[in-house]
Design a protein around this motif. Structure first.
Motif, short mmCIF file in Angstrom:
data_model
loop_
_atom_site.label_atom_id
_atom_site.label_comp_id
_atom_site.label_asym_id
_atom_site.label_seq_id
_atom_site.Cartn_x
_atom_site.Cartn_y
_atom_site.Cartn_z
N LEU A 63 0.84 -1.19 0.00
CA LEU A 63 0.00 0.00 0.00
C LEU A 63 0.88 1.25 0.00
N ASP A 64 0.45 2.26 -0.73
CA ASP A 64 1.22 3.50 -0.79
C ASP A 64 1.03 4.36 0.45
N GLY A 65 0.06 4.04 1.26
CA GLY A 65 -0.18 4.77 2.49
C GLY A 65 -1.07 3.96 3.42
N MET A 66 -0.95 4.20 4.72
CA MET A 66 -1.76 3.43 5.67
C MET A 66 -2.12 4.30 6.86
N GLU A 67 -3.36 4.21 7.30
CA GLU A 67 -3.82 4.90 8.50
C GLU A 67 -4.62 3.92 9.35
N GLN A 68 -4.33 3.92 10.64
CA GLN A 68 -5.02 3.03 11.57
C GLN A 68 -5.35 3.79 12.84
N VAL A 69 -6.49 3.45 13.44
CA VAL A 69 -6.90 4.02 14.73
C VAL A 69 -7.27 2.89 15.65
N SER A 70 -6.74 2.93 16.87
CA SER A 70 -7.04 1.90 17.86
C SER A 70 -7.83 2.51 19.01
N LYS A 71 -8.97 1.89 19.32
CA LYS A 71 -9.81 2.38 20.41
C LYS A 71 -10.08 1.27 21.41
N ASN A 73 -12.88 0.64 24.60
CA ASN A 73 -14.06 1.15 25.30
C ASN A 73 -14.47 2.53 24.77
N GLY A 74 -14.32 2.69 23.45
CA GLY A 74 -14.72 3.93 22.82
C GLY A 74 -13.72 5.06 22.95
N ILE A 75 -12.60 4.82 23.63
CA ILE A 75 -11.58 5.85 23.83
C ILE A 75 -10.40 5.56 22.91
N THR A 76 -9.96 6.58 22.19
CA THR A 76 -8.84 6.41 21.26
C THR A 76 -7.53 6.24 22.04
N GLU A 77 -6.83 5.15 21.74
CA GLU A 77 -5.53 4.89 22.36
C GLU A 77 -4.39 5.41 21.49
N TRP A 78 -4.49 5.21 20.18
CA TRP A 78 -3.47 5.72 19.29
C TRP A 78 -3.99 5.87 17.86
N GLU A 79 -3.31 6.72 17.14
CA GLU A 79 -3.57 6.91 15.71
C GLU A 79 -2.25 6.76 14.97
N LEU A 80 -2.27 5.96 13.92
CA LEU A 80 -1.05 5.66 13.18
C LEU A 80 -1.17 6.08 11.73
N LYS A 81 -0.07 6.64 11.21
CA LYS A 81 0.04 6.94 9.79
C LYS A 81 1.40 6.46 9.31
N ALA A 82 1.45 5.89 8.11
CA ALA A 82 2.71 5.43 7.52
C ALA A 82 2.71 5.79 6.04
N ALA A 83 3.90 6.13 5.53
CA ALA A 83 4.01 6.50 4.11
C ALA A 83 3.74 5.31 3.21
N SER A 84 4.11 4.10 3.68
CA SER A 84 3.83 2.89 2.91
C SER A 84 3.71 1.71 3.87
N ALA A 85 3.04 0.67 3.40
CA ALA A 85 2.85 -0.53 4.23
C ALA A 85 2.86 -1.76 3.35
N THR A 86 3.49 -2.81 3.83
CA THR A 86 3.50 -4.10 3.15
C THR A 86 2.82 -5.11 4.07
N LEU A 87 1.67 -5.62 3.65
CA LEU A 87 0.91 -6.57 4.46
C LEU A 87 1.36 -7.98 4.12
N LEU A 88 1.91 -8.70 5.09
CA LEU A 88 2.41 -10.04 4.88
C LEU A 88 1.32 -11.06 5.14
N ARG A 89 1.06 -11.92 4.14
CA ARG A 89 0.02 -12.94 4.26
C ARG A 89 0.43 -13.97 5.30
N GLU A 90 -0.56 -14.43 6.05
CA GLU A 90 -0.40 -15.52 7.02
C GLU A 90 0.57 -15.20 8.15
N GLU A 91 0.98 -13.94 8.27
CA GLU A 91 1.87 -13.57 9.36
C GLU A 91 1.27 -12.51 10.27
N ASN A 92 0.11 -11.98 9.91
CA ASN A 92 -0.55 -10.95 10.71
C ASN A 92 0.38 -9.76 10.96
#
Length: 202
Positions: A63-71, A73-92
């Motif tokens: 992916l050329d860019g990635m954004e993730q938000v982790s919450k 109990n409804g409260i945001t713990e962190w927000e992540l942004k990356a310029a690029s991401a490589t998702l590895l199959r079967e490795e999580n």
């Protein structure tokens, strides 16, 4: 009453045989042409069956860019942004480049993290940050080469040399743990520091 007149011609035997042979040859050509057309059409329209397909377990989606938000109990713990991401199959796993993360403390203060590279466990949401890791919180800056984030406990820790500094003081240590919900930093191993009375290091 008048009677019509007409002429009836009878072909001799050789002539009839020539006509029969001609008609027979024409029918054969028609059937051959029809058969060839059907075969060609079937060959073009049929989708060939591909066998022995093997998918590499290391196959990845880039992916050329990635954004993730982790919450939690409804409260945001962190927000992540990356310029690029490589998702590895079967490795999580997601291998990240140029990572920016904003962590939130229990009292809604922000801790900013930057690193050249990162690894996100897409199942547990734990993270590892690598190369030129920098953490900013209020007045101080922490620098290290490798840092881990544990989602379950909401802590940041480093097991390699760290340097924490503000505009007036510097602390170095072999390891560090930051409890985000308690706004507390603990250093261990060859802890050294130069402190100023104006220091605001927690």
């Amino acid at each position: 009453m008048g009677h019509g007149t007409g002429t009836l011609y009878f072909m001799n035997r050789p002539a009839r045989q020539r006509i029969i042979r001609f008609l027979s040859g024409g029918l054969v050509l028609i059937f051959l042409s029809l058969g060839g057309f059907l075969y060609f059409t079937r060959s073009v329209m049929e989708i060939p069956e591909i066998e022995n397909i093997h998918i590499d377990s290391k196959a990845a989606l880039k992916l050329d860019g990635m954004e993730q938000v982790s919450k939690k109990n409804g409260i945001t713990e962190w927000e992540l942004k990356a310029a690029s991401a490589t998702l590895l199959r079967e490795e999580n796993k997601a291998v990240l480049k140029a990572v920016n993360v904003t962590f939130y403390t229990r009292d809604n203060k922000k801790v900013f993290l930057y690193s050249d590279k990162g690894i996100l466990n897409t199942k547990t949401r734990d993270m590892t940050f690598l190369e030129n890791v920098l953490v900013r919180h209020e007045t101080y800056v922490l620098k290290t080469d490798k840092l881990h984030y544990e989602k379950k406990t909401h802590i940041i820790r480093s097991d390699v040399r760290v340097t924490l500094e503000d505009h007036a003081s510097v602390i170095t240590a072999d390891s560090m743990v930051t409890e985000l919900n308690k706004n507390r930093v603990t250093f261990k191993g060859h802890v050294k520091g130069n402190f100023s009375e104006n220091s605001q290091i927690p």
